[in-house]
Design a protein around this motif. Structure first.
Motif, PDB file in Angstrom:
ATOM      1  N   GLY A  95       0.532  -1.317   0.016  1.00 24.50           N
ATOM      2  CA  GLY A  95      -0.212  -0.055   0.080  1.00 24.50           C
ATOM      3  C   GLY A  95       0.509   1.169  -0.107  1.00 24.50           C
ATOM      4  O   GLY A  95       0.226   2.524  -0.108  1.00 24.50           O
ATOM      5  N   GLU A  96       2.134   1.494   0.093  1.00 30.04           N
ATOM      6  CA  GLU A  96       2.735   1.986   0.274  1.00 30.04           C
ATOM      7  C   GLU A  96       3.893   2.758  -0.550  1.00 30.04           C
ATOM      8  O   GLU A  96       5.046   1.369  -0.985  1.00 30.04           O
ATOM      9  CB  GLU A  96       3.436   2.340   2.004  1.00 30.04           C
ATOM     10  CG  GLU A  96       1.943   2.582   2.767  1.00 30.04           C
ATOM     11  CD  GLU A  96       2.211   2.669   4.913  1.00 30.04           C
ATOM     12  OE1 GLU A  96       1.637   2.459   5.185  1.00 30.04           O
ATOM     13  OE2 GLU A  96       3.602   2.300   4.542  1.00 30.04           O
ATOM     14  N   GLY A  97       4.438   3.660  -0.633  1.00 31.36           N
ATOM     15  CA  GLY A  97       6.289   4.233  -1.056  1.00 31.36           C
ATOM     16  C   GLY A  97       5.896   3.518  -3.074  1.00 31.36           C
ATOM     17  O   GLY A  97       5.244   3.392  -3.394  1.00 31.36           O
ATOM     18  N   VAL A 151       5.722  12.373   0.806  1.00 31.27           N
ATOM     19  CA  VAL A 151       5.303  11.955   2.299  1.00 31.27           C
ATOM     20  C   VAL A 151       3.552  11.325   1.967  1.00 31.27           C
ATOM     21  O   VAL A 151       2.909  11.993   0.979  1.00 31.27           O
ATOM     22  CB  VAL A 151       5.272  13.990   2.199  1.00 31.27           C
ATOM     23  CG1 VAL A 151       6.655  14.291   2.646  1.00 31.27           C
ATOM     24  CG2 VAL A 151       4.341  14.298   1.101  1.00 31.27           C
ATOM     25  N   GLN A 152       2.715  11.185   2.893  1.00 33.09           N
ATOM     26  CA  GLN A 152       1.633  10.518   3.222  1.00 33.09           C
ATOM     27  C   GLN A 152       0.714  10.876   4.224  1.00 33.09           C
ATOM     28  O   GLN A 152       1.980  11.548   5.385  1.00 33.09           O
ATOM     29  CB  GLN A 152       1.732   9.213   3.110  1.00 33.09           C
ATOM     30  CG  GLN A 152       2.495   8.687   4.239  1.00 33.09           C
ATOM     31  CD  GLN A 152       2.657   6.749   4.075  1.00 33.09           C
ATOM     32  OE1 GLN A 152       2.544   6.162   3.336  1.00 33.09           O
ATOM     33  NE2 GLN A 152       2.534   6.417   5.277  1.00 33.09           N
ATOM     34  N   GLU A 202      -9.125  10.958   2.403  1.00 31.23           N
ATOM     35  CA  GLU A 202      -8.765  11.706   1.096  1.00 31.23           C
ATOM     36  C   GLU A 202      -8.722  12.995   1.546  1.00 31.23           C
ATOM     37  O   GLU A 202      -8.687  13.754   0.165  1.00 31.23           O
ATOM     38  CB  GLU A 202     -10.469  11.561   0.258  1.00 31.23           C
ATOM     39  CG  GLU A 202     -10.630   9.392  -0.079  1.00 31.23           C
ATOM     40  CD  GLU A 202     -11.852   9.341  -1.321  1.00 31.23           C
ATOM     41  OE1 GLU A 202     -11.703  10.559  -1.824  1.00 31.23           O
ATOM     42  OE2 GLU A 202     -11.974   8.923  -1.155  1.00 31.23           O
ATOM     43  N   LYS A 203      -9.511  13.927   2.589  1.00 31.53           N
ATOM     44  CA  LYS A 203     -10.030  14.745   2.586  1.00 31.53           C
ATOM     45  C   LYS A 203      -8.402  15.270   3.310  1.00 31.53           C
ATOM     46  O   LYS A 203      -7.725  16.644   2.169  1.00 31.53           O
ATOM     47  CB  LYS A 203     -10.741  15.621   3.733  1.00 31.53           C
ATOM     48  CG  LYS A 203     -10.824  17.487   3.914  1.00 31.53           C
ATOM     49  CD  LYS A 203     -11.840  17.474   4.914  1.00 31.53           C
ATOM     50  CE  LYS A 203     -11.380  18.837   5.113  1.00 31.53           C
ATOM     51  NZ  LYS A 203     -12.234  19.457   6.012  1.00 31.53           N
ATOM     52  N   ALA A 204      -7.484  14.496   3.925  1.00 29.53           N
ATOM     53  CA  ALA A 204      -6.060  14.941   4.152  1.00 29.53           C
ATOM     54  C   ALA A 204      -5.577  14.457   3.447  1.00 29.53           C
ATOM     55  O   ALA A 204      -4.680  14.717   2.936  1.00 29.53           O
ATOM     56  CB  ALA A 204      -5.564  13.505   5.710  1.00 29.53           C
ATOM     57  N   LEU A 205      -5.334  13.577   2.505  1.00 32.29           N
ATOM     58  CA  LEU A 205      -4.429  13.213   1.001  1.00 32.29           C
ATOM     59  C   LEU A 205      -4.872  14.700   0.226  1.00 32.29           C
ATOM     60  O   LEU A 205      -3.808  14.873  -0.562  1.00 32.29           O
ATOM     61  CB  LEU A 205      -5.211  12.479   0.063  1.00 32.29           C
ATOM     62  CG  LEU A 205      -3.803  11.384  -0.600  1.00 32.29           C
ATOM     63  CD1 LEU A 205      -3.147  11.555  -0.085  1.00 32.29           C
ATOM     64  CD2 LEU A 205      -4.976  10.756  -1.599  1.00 32.29           C
ATOM     65  N   VAL A 208       3.753  13.046  -2.711  1.00 34.68           N
ATOM     66  CA  VAL A 208       2.954  13.052  -2.272  1.00 34.68           C
ATOM     67  C   VAL A 208       2.139  11.344  -3.195  1.00 34.68           C
ATOM     68  O   VAL A 208       1.490  11.913  -4.211  1.00 34.68           O
ATOM     69  CB  VAL A 208       1.444  13.768  -2.159  1.00 34.68           C
ATOM     70  CG1 VAL A 208       0.503  13.687  -1.441  1.00 34.68           C
ATOM     71  CG2 VAL A 208       1.974  15.514  -2.234  1.00 34.68           C
ATOM     72  N   LEU A 209       2.001  10.516  -1.885  1.00 35.97           N
ATOM     73  CA  LEU A 209       1.293   9.140  -2.495  1.00 35.97           C
ATOM     74  C   LEU A 209       0.399   8.556  -1.035  1.00 35.97           C
ATOM     75  O   LEU A 209       0.498   8.901  -0.042  1.00 35.97           O
ATOM     76  CB  LEU A 209       2.651   8.521  -2.081  1.00 35.97           C
ATOM     77  CG  LEU A 209       3.300   7.894  -3.566  1.00 35.97           C
ATOM     78  CD1 LEU A 209       4.342   7.422  -3.950  1.00 35.97           C
ATOM     79  CD2 LEU A 209       2.541   8.075  -4.905  1.00 35.97           C
ATOM     80  N   PRO A 210      -0.548   8.054  -1.075  1.00 34.20           N
ATOM     81  CA  PRO A 210      -1.834   7.319  -0.097  1.00 34.20           C
ATOM     82  C   PRO A 210      -1.152   6.173   0.032  1.00 34.20           C
ATOM     83  O   PRO A 210      -0.470   5.860  -0.455  1.00 34.20           O
ATOM     84  CB  PRO A 210      -2.222   7.301  -1.061  1.00 34.20           C
ATOM     85  CG  PRO A 210      -2.177   6.951  -2.705  1.00 34.20           C
ATOM     86  CD  PRO A 210      -1.266   7.589  -2.727  1.00 34.20           C
TER      87      PRO A 210
END
Length: 210
Positions: free
Chosen positions: A14-16, A170-171, A180-183, A199-201
């Motif tokens: 899920g990351e990076g 950064v996530q 989604e708002k935070a992203l 910027v990645l979720p």
């Protein structure tokens, strides 16, 4: 060889930079940090995990998936060389997710494909002093809680340590219910501050995976 293991499962990374890849996950038990926003607090204590033989671990992963992520907890508190060596013999692509507070051995650096390093900002509830100047990370991943404040801290660390900005991801805080708002807030702030960071979720937050 025995390891303390919190859990073993198969999911989507899920990351990076490896986001979206099907992966086995070997979560090591035990961590010396206590981040206030941690979403795997059940892996903090080694004794909350299960002691497993190396061969038992290898038999527990999905043999059809040839990417394996070793995470935690803090996986580098245990000797990963035998485990990673066996995975490489099996032709696995190996990712190690770490806080960057424990440096890997020279041999481990050679055989691990990706070191996903997540330095902790003061939003974790404490302040650490990092030495990242030997730059063994494949990339650096920062959790952002308050975008403007936290991004200034990332910028200071990157400049002080001479980190290549192209390695910085950064996530948003994965605990935000309005994820989604935070992203969006994070992406907007990175643009407003004219920062060169990606910027990645956390994909598993969007997909509602573990």
């Amino acid at each position: 060889m025995k390891y303390w293991i919190s859990e073993i499962f198969t999911s989507i990374q899920g990351e990076g930079e490896v986001i979206g890849r099907p992966s086995n996950f070997i979560r090591m038990a035990g961590c010396h940090l206590r981040c206030i926003w941690c979403d795997t607090k059940y892996s903090w204590l080694k004794t909350d995990g299960k002691e497993m033989e190396l061969e038992e671990i290898l038999q527990s992963i999905n043999g059809l998936v040839t990417t394996t992520t070793i995470t935690g907890g803090e996986p580098l508190l245990q000797d990963l060389e035998p485990l990673v060596s066996k995975l490489k013999e099996m032709e696995h692509f190996v990712i190690v997710e770490t806080s960057g507070t424990v440096k890997p051995s020279a041999r481990l650096r050679k055989i691990v494909d990706v070191f996903s390093v997540s330095p902790k900002l003061s939003n974790a509830g404490f302040k650490l002093h990092y030495n990242l100047k030997d730059d063994w990370a494949t990339y650096y991943k920062f959790v952002i809680v308050e975008p403007r404040r936290d991004l200034r801290e990332v910028l200071a660390l990157v400049n002080e340590q001479g980190v290549n900005p192209s390695k910085v991801i950064v996530q948003p805080d994965g605990n935000r219910k309005d994820y989604e708002k935070a992203l969006r807030e994070l992406a907007d702030t990175v643009s407003e501050m004219r920062l060169p960071y990606r910027v990645l979720p956390q994909l598993h937050r969007i997909l509602k995976y573990r």
